[in-house]
Enzyme design. Sequence first.
Site, PDB file in Angstrom:
ATOM      1  N   GLY A 208       0.813  -1.212   0.000  1.00 60.81           N
ATOM      2  CA  GLY A 208       0.000   0.000   0.000  1.00 60.81           C
ATOM      3  C   GLY A 208       0.840   1.252   0.000  1.00 60.81           C
ATOM      4  O   GLY A 208       2.037   1.226  -0.296  1.00 60.81           O
ATOM      5  N   ASN A 209       0.218   2.370   0.328  1.00 62.32           N
ATOM      6  CA  ASN A 209       0.931   3.646   0.385  1.00 62.32           C
ATOM      7  C   ASN A 209       0.369   4.494   1.518  1.00 62.32           C
ATOM      8  O   ASN A 209      -0.573   4.084   2.209  1.00 62.32           O
ATOM      9  CB  ASN A 209       0.830   4.374  -0.966  1.00 62.32           C
ATOM     10  CG  ASN A 209      -0.602   4.596  -1.402  1.00 62.32           C
ATOM     11  OD1 ASN A 209      -1.356   5.333  -0.784  1.00 62.32           O
ATOM     12  ND2 ASN A 209      -0.982   3.939  -2.503  1.00 62.32           N
ATOM     13  N   ARG A 210       0.921   5.680   1.705  1.00 58.51           N
ATOM     14  CA  ARG A 210       0.589   6.504   2.855  1.00 58.51           C
ATOM     15  C   ARG A 210      -0.592   7.456   2.624  1.00 58.51           C
ATOM     16  O   ARG A 210      -0.900   8.277   3.479  1.00 58.51           O
ATOM     17  CB  ARG A 210       1.812   7.337   3.275  1.00 58.51           C
ATOM     18  CG  ARG A 210       3.003   6.514   3.725  1.00 58.51           C
ATOM     19  CD  ARG A 210       4.165   7.422   4.109  1.00 58.51           C
ATOM     20  NE  ARG A 210       5.349   6.660   4.485  1.00 58.51           N
ATOM     21  CZ  ARG A 210       5.588   6.201   5.703  1.00 58.51           C
ATOM     22  NH1 ARG A 210       4.716   6.419   6.672  1.00 58.51           N
ATOM     23  NH2 ARG A 210       6.680   5.520   5.967  1.00 58.51           N
ATOM     24  N   SER A 211      -1.232   7.395   1.481  1.00 58.84           N
ATOM     25  CA  SER A 211      -2.294   8.359   1.194  1.00 58.84           C
ATOM     26  C   SER A 211      -3.448   8.249   2.194  1.00 58.84           C
ATOM     27  O   SER A 211      -3.961   7.168   2.459  1.00 58.84           O
ATOM     28  CB  SER A 211      -2.831   8.144  -0.221  1.00 58.84           C
ATOM     29  OG  SER A 211      -3.881   9.047  -0.488  1.00 58.84           O
TER      30      SER A 211
END
Length: 408
Positions: A208-211
């Site tokens: 995933g990512n930090r958004s």
Amino acid sequence: MEKPKVVLGVSGGIAAYKACELLRRLTESGHDVRVVPTEASLHFVGAATWSALSGNPVSAEVWDSVHEVPHVRIGQHADLVVVAPATADMLAKAAHGLADDLLTNTLLTARCPVLFAPAMHTEMWEHPATQENVATLRRRGAVVLEPAVGRLTGVDTGKGRFPDPAEIFETCRRVLARGVAAPDLSGRHVVVSAGGTREPLDPVRFLGNRSSGKQGYALARTALARGARVTLIEANTGLPDPAGADIVRVGTAVQLREAVLKAAADADAVVMAAAVADFRPETYATGKIKKRDGHEPEPIALVRNPDILAEIAGGGTGERPRPGQVVVGFAAETDDVLANGRRKLRRKGCDLLVVNEVGERKTFGSEENEAVVLGADGTQTPVPHGPKDTLADLVWDLVVPRLDPSRR
């Protein structure tokens, strides 16, 4: 400074009690609120409650305090009129200009922004008469929020639920901040993606990512306040639904692509604010991947995810699935921000690209943002550090003149 004057119209639905929370938020944030209930609504919440909570006199009749001409004066002096809840009957009266009580008279005399927060049973909302009345009000410049989906009166569930009062308040705040009686996105359908996609490795892990999705939600809320019909496609945000938006929940990039293509089929503008994973695991482990003593982990093979922005923007070919649609992309960069942004703008083929520098403590999860908006026409618009609402409004300011006027 004089307090902004808000008229809170309350029509006769069971959701009238929830308007007490909206009134509290308006008064506690420094607004002078005059509650104008319909006679039917007083069966749910009495005049004494409205008067005590607002600090102002309350009446449903044009014949009370006639010397003050309330049926004219209240609407003339208002900075915002919000009707919450707005029943099917109230929407019909407003659309056809009927004026048989104090609230409907107020709506006819108001020259300020007017916002309706509908609440009714699903069948009533979906009825062609109600939909035509909503379309008429929106065409005239009123902001009519989409009702929420959820539990209704009794055991019924569906679209028609009164939106969260806290989110209605946020929309009111944005409408008042603009102070424009005619919303410039009225009659437009816009699609906004928000959040970050997650690509599963096994039943408990994902890439995933930090958004956080906060910028996408700011874009959705701002568009709602400017009169648009908004489809918000959210990926793993956990944020409260903006009042009036149609929410589509997704998890992966493939699911996001499917939802965007479906929603964008009749949209005037698409803003891809979601952080979409470029790659996903080639294989999915049906059981949890175990750590084995004395063994290094197996390499994870990745495959490309679809490039959703390039697909809807034409990928630099100039041919889009929906010609004339305005497409806005976002580019999160860690170095050579503008140079990388310009290359991405050309490669994707979008009309506008919002470029910002990101990092572990920059942008992601913050309430603020800083960016440069690059245009395919060579324009470059810097947005100084500030609230994400400010960036959202500027994006729509740049989108509006690019919209096809023949499609309104």
